[in-house]
Design an enzyme around this catalytic site. Structure first.
Site, PDB file in Angstrom:
ATOM      1  N   SER A   4      -9.504   2.819   2.769  1.00 49.67           N
ATOM      2  CA  SER A   4      -8.492   3.412   1.932  1.00 49.67           C
ATOM      3  C   SER A   4      -7.638   2.393   1.177  1.00 49.67           C
ATOM      4  O   SER A   4      -6.873   2.769   0.279  1.00 49.67           O
ATOM      5  CB  SER A   4      -7.573   4.301   2.785  1.00 49.67           C
TER       6      SER A   4
ATOM      7  N   LYS B 166       0.838  -1.190   0.000  1.00 52.56           N
ATOM      8  CA  LYS B 166       0.000   0.000   0.000  1.00 52.56           C
ATOM      9  C   LYS B 166       0.880   1.250   0.000  1.00 52.56           C
ATOM     10  O   LYS B 166       1.904   1.308   0.692  1.00 52.56           O
ATOM     11  CB  LYS B 166      -0.909  -0.016   1.225  1.00 52.56           C
TER      12      LYS B 166
ATOM     13  N   SER C 272     -10.373   0.538   6.916  1.00 53.37           N
ATOM     14  CA  SER C 272      -9.716   0.568   5.608  1.00 53.37           C
ATOM     15  C   SER C 272      -9.242  -0.771   5.083  1.00 53.37           C
ATOM     16  O   SER C 272      -8.809  -0.863   3.922  1.00 53.37           O
ATOM     17  CB  SER C 272      -8.533   1.549   5.636  1.00 53.37           C
TER      18      SER C 272
END
Length: 506
Positions: free
Chosen positions: A151, A75, A175
């Protein structure tokens, strides 16, 4: 390997093929790169690629690791590789390169996984959708008009489309679980302090945020948590060590019976879509048929106070992060360096008092105590993961009037005014109404998982969430192992990016 179908294997399955020398690491990597190049133009899930570095590492890889040679994406926030870009989804970091590996990356690298790139995120991982201005929106493999959530939206889209079997993710308010639910994946947020946060930080979002992965199978998640659960001596929080193996607990889960509380009432008192209610009721019926004791009851916490305390931390952390960015890039951050919403959140954070921040953390502790007592009676708390199925791209953008008010007050630096008239809180709470169930576990530090248990009438995934007491990921994996064998578990192969083949767990 003749007839090899890369997408049909989970991470452990791919690693087993490599260990048996049925496929070479470079062949596996080539398959992953080919699929990323095929799918990413449509999905916009991968925003940085490490192909050449991964190819070099594949030549000297130790094949004894749990995920030896398994292609994996990281990520684009907190999961730094020394010398590589890490933009946190923002143009302000477009030239920034990581000074060192994050501890998360160090631990995952020990498993033998090959890092092939970074995934798209909303700016600074602040939203439950992935539509950053800098990189553009990521799209959901189940329907390209819809968001994969956020996210960790790029991670979810990559795993759900078959680019990689596992991808790095983190969760500060849902997330991991929100994109997991929106993309039909398994996603577990571990107990606070279970996985590493260093070396740059000792806590993330006051302990609300934690790193793990998104995966298509439960066993990949369990195996990775076994590998990355460490005692990090400088971390602010430490989870009680688990003496066994999460993967082993998953494999020995068939006969366990549990007492489970459930509710599909929003803790904010807001609407919950009928598809999300149906997912919970379907799950309740299955659990009862399996011999579990299921009781309808809401968690003993004040949902409004939980939301307010989460938002207080959220505003304060954004403002603090802007100051940290200035230290990192060596200059003041200007309004046009970041997205308008980010800038306004920063201004509201500046207008938030130390008293408000301290009181919000006290609410976290109250909720944690209440939930520990709750779990003395109930092994799990079951809710929808989200209150609505995946929204369309752009659907959750602020209205024109809200944008205009933000722009004027942003230029004037009037965060206090925005706070008094409630525009930012209104925008934030409108987003929380879509995802009101996930923040509780972040504030209390409990582990929680999303399970892919329903498809809407539009063919979009809908998840259900289970929370357990702090330190009890073993219970979550045990139950997930049972649920994964049921007919209600939504097969990832039903999305348009997958062939109609079963996932092989060699």
């Amino acid at each position: 390997m003749e007839g090899f179908d890369y997408k049909s294997y989970d991470g452990l399955g791919l690693a087993e093929l490599v260990k048996k020398k049925e496929i070479q690491p470079k062949e596996l990597l080539a398959e992953a790169i080919s699929i990323i190049e095929e799918h990413n133009p449509k999905l916009n899930a991968v925003i940085n690629k490490f192909y050449e570095k991964a190819e070099r590492e594949a030549e000297t890889l130790d094949l004894n690791g749990t995920f030896a040679s398994v292609p994996m994406l990281l990520k684009d926030i907190s999961q730094e590789i020394q010398g590589e870009k890490i933009t946190s989804g923002s143009k302000v970091f477009q030239s920034y390169r990581a000074e060192r590996d994050s501890e998360y990356v160090k631990q995952v690298r020990k498993t033998g996984a090959l890092f092939v790139g970074q995934t798209n995120i909303p700016e600074f991982a602040l939203m439950g959708i992935t539509e950053p201005a800098f990189y553009g929106p990521t799209r959901n493999p189940w329907n390209l008009n819809h968001t994969p959530g956020g996210s960790s939206g790029g991670a979810a889209a990559a795993v759900a489309s078959g680019m990689v079997p596992i991808a790095g993710a983190n969760d500060g308010g849902g997330s991991i679980r929100i994109p997991g639910a929106f993309c039909g994946l398994f996603g577990l947020k571990p107990t606070r302090g279970r996985t590493p946060v260093g070396p740059n930080y000792a806590r993330l979002w006051q302990g609300a945020a934690i790193d793990h992965i998104l995966s298509r199978t439960v066993r990949d998640s369990a195996a990775m948590l076994d590998e990355i659960s460490i005692f990090e001596k400088y971390a602010a929080f430490h989870a009680m060590p688990y003496q066994g193996s999460f993967l082993q607990q998953l494999q020995n889960s068939s006969d366990e019976k549990y007492t489970i509380a459930f509710s599909f009432q929003s803790p904010l008192g807001t609407e919950v879509h009928h598809e999300c209610k149906e997912a919970v009721l379907k799950t309740v019926n299955l659990l009862e048929s399996m011999g579990h004791n299921v009781v309808e009851i809401q968690a003993p916490v004040d949902g409004q106070k939980i939301a307010k305390s989460f938002l207080t931390m959220y505003f304060g952390e954004v403002s603090s992060w802007i100051t940290t960015i200035e230290e990192m890039i060596g200059r003041k951050v200007k309004m046009n360096d970041v997205e308008p919403t980010t800038w306004i959140l920063n201004l509201v954070g500046k207008a938030t008092s130390a008293k408000e921040f301290a009181l919000s953390l006290r609410e976290w502790d109250k909720a944690a105590i209440s939930m520990e007592i709750f779990h003395e009676t109930y092994d799990f708390y079951l809710t929808p993961t989200t209150a609505f199925p995946p929204p369309k791209i752009g659907e959750l953008e602020p209205s024109q009037s809200e944008k205009a008010a933000m722009q004027v007050t942003g230029k004037l630096g009037m965060g206090g005014l925005l706070k008094r008239i409630g525009i930012v809180e209104q925008v934030a709470e409108n987003n929380l109404k879509r995802t009101p169930f996930t923040q509780l576990a972040n504030l209390t530090g409990q582990p929680a998982m999303t399970v892919p248990f329903h498809l809407s009438s539009d063919g979009l995934p809908v998840g259900v969430q289970f929370m357990a007491a702090r330190g009890r990921e073993d219970l979550l994996f045990s139950l997930a192992g049972q649920l994964e064998q049921s007919e209600y578990w939504v097969p990832i192969q039903r999305n348009p990016f997958f062939k109609e083949k079963e996932i092989v767990m060699a």
